[in-house]
Design an enzyme around this catalytic site. Sequence first.
Site, mmCIF file in Angstrom:
data_model
loop_
_atom_site.group_PDB
_atom_site.id
_atom_site.type_symbol
_atom_site.label_atom_id
_atom_site.label_comp_id
_atom_site.label_asym_id
_atom_site.label_seq_id
_atom_site.Cartn_x
_atom_site.Cartn_y
_atom_site.Cartn_z
ATOM 1 N N ASP A 82 10.460 5.948 2.999
ATOM 2 C CA ASP A 82 8.790 5.793 2.932
ATOM 3 C C ASP A 82 8.349 7.017 2.270
ATOM 4 O OD1 ASP A 82 9.292 3.483 4.565
ATOM 5 O OD2 ASP A 82 8.948 4.654 6.429
ATOM 6 N N GLU B 199 2.801 -4.296 4.453
ATOM 7 C CA GLU B 199 2.622 -2.953 5.204
ATOM 8 C C GLU B 199 2.702 -1.742 4.175
ATOM 9 O OE1 GLU B 199 6.551 -2.609 7.505
ATOM 10 O OE2 GLU B 199 7.823 -3.296 5.698
HETATM 11 O O1 FUB Z 1 10.147 2.809 7.807
HETATM 12 C C1 FUB Z 1 9.787 2.140 8.713
HETATM 13 C C2 FUB Z 1 8.936 0.932 8.248
HETATM 14 O O2 FUB Z 1 9.598 0.154 7.256
HETATM 15 C C3 FUB Z 1 7.787 1.502 7.301
HETATM 16 O O3 FUB Z 1 6.880 1.919 8.057
HETATM 17 C C4 FUB Z 1 7.563 0.351 6.610
HETATM 18 O O4 FUB Z 1 6.557 0.367 5.557
HETATM 19 C C5 FUB Z 1 9.169 -0.138 5.878
HETATM 20 O O5 FUB Z 1 9.273 0.865 5.117
#
Ligand code: FUB
Length: 459
Positions: A42, A227
Amino acid sequence: MKKMTVLALGLAAAACTQPQELPDNVMVTGTNPIITNQFTADPTARVFNGKIYMFPSHDIPSVITHVDGSAWFSMADYHVFSSEDLTTWTDHGVIVRQEDVPWGKPDAYSMWAPDCVEKDGKYYFYFPNTSKNGGFAVGVAIADSPEGPYEILPEPIEGIHGIDPCVLQASDGNAYIFWGNGRCAKLKENMTELADDNPKETVKWGPFEMEMVGVSCLQGLPSRQAEGPFAFEYNGNFYLTYPYVREDTEVLAYAMSKNPMGPYEYKGLIMAEHENDCWTNHHSIVNYKGQWYLFYHHNAFSPDFDKNRSAQIERLYFNQDGTIQEVKPTMRGVGPVKSSHKVHIDRYSHIEGAAIEYLDTADYFKGWKTIFEKAGDEVRFNELDFGRKAPRKIVLRVKSSVQAELTIAAGNTGNVSLPECPEWTEIELPMPFKTKGMQDLEIALVSGNNIEIDWVSFK
Ligand code: FUB
């Protein structure tokens, strides 16, 4: 006689080896993945004080299980990294840890995707975490320098129930926070609370109803399981970029608007699904010294578990109309690489015939090797900087149970002969030609088979 030659070469190699004296927290890569001492998922990249700072989440081997019993994302803290050239990266160490978050569950291992922005000389680090009351919240930690120390505010931001915060500082003078699956709200001047004049709406979640602050900017756009929003402004356009599941795993997509809080119009992909089915991707987009870059992640150092990810970088380009050209992941990455470094040709720009394998499957962080299986196998590594003085030697770390001959090309062309060396050996040979400046390096096998190369270097 043959044995003596090998021995002599071995001794010469031993004498010539100059280990790079770097502190443990400094890595020289330039290729993908960029960080080689830990997992970095991320990645949010920001430019502060003329340097690139990267704020990733920090995957560790899983210590918690998902509701379905599978090994799950595990993240206990955040590090910050910086670089001036996108090749040399310094790990400034831990800036926030889960047990220090006053409102957080200290053993949730859920320190997911963060962001950091600067305002009036203060650095605001936004991070999601499981709250003591259950569910995700977004906290803020404040510092006088991007490297910290950060002071964690006692309470999370009221009104945000979600993950993956991203803050857009818009040219209208306001800051907007995006989170979860594309929700967005205006921040107060203090950067730590949602503004009072944000819209509110009642959202239904199965049998539950919830009052939510702000707006859903992904309304009407392709956004299944979206997300990790990353929003930015460029040339009078606002961009909302985000991962979503197009088929089975995530792509990076984007939408554009004339207003930070939308409505946004879907424009297309920034990056397609990872070829190896790594389920997530998560990114940020930054302009550094006039070039746009996409920071994203992939599970290169964890091929068997896609929740241990590593940050990578590619160049990103806009079209005249403001749309974004799709980016393909590479192994070469974007950083300048000097010919005097250990050049890991397994991070190739182009390959024909040769195979790439991990050096040590018990420790993937050791990286890869290139195997030239048969005559004609070839690898190209773009943009290798030979500087202003032509090197006189080529050093190769090789393993080969037969003698072999390689063609080396970099502006000029010449051949080198390798002795038999059944164990990994650093071999120093006279440079077969003169070359200077920026060159694409090509190495091809002329004779021999199954020649393994870890790295090459020129002096
Ligand atoms: O790293 C955990 C989660 O996985 C992140 O918050 C999302 O965006 C995905 O990359």
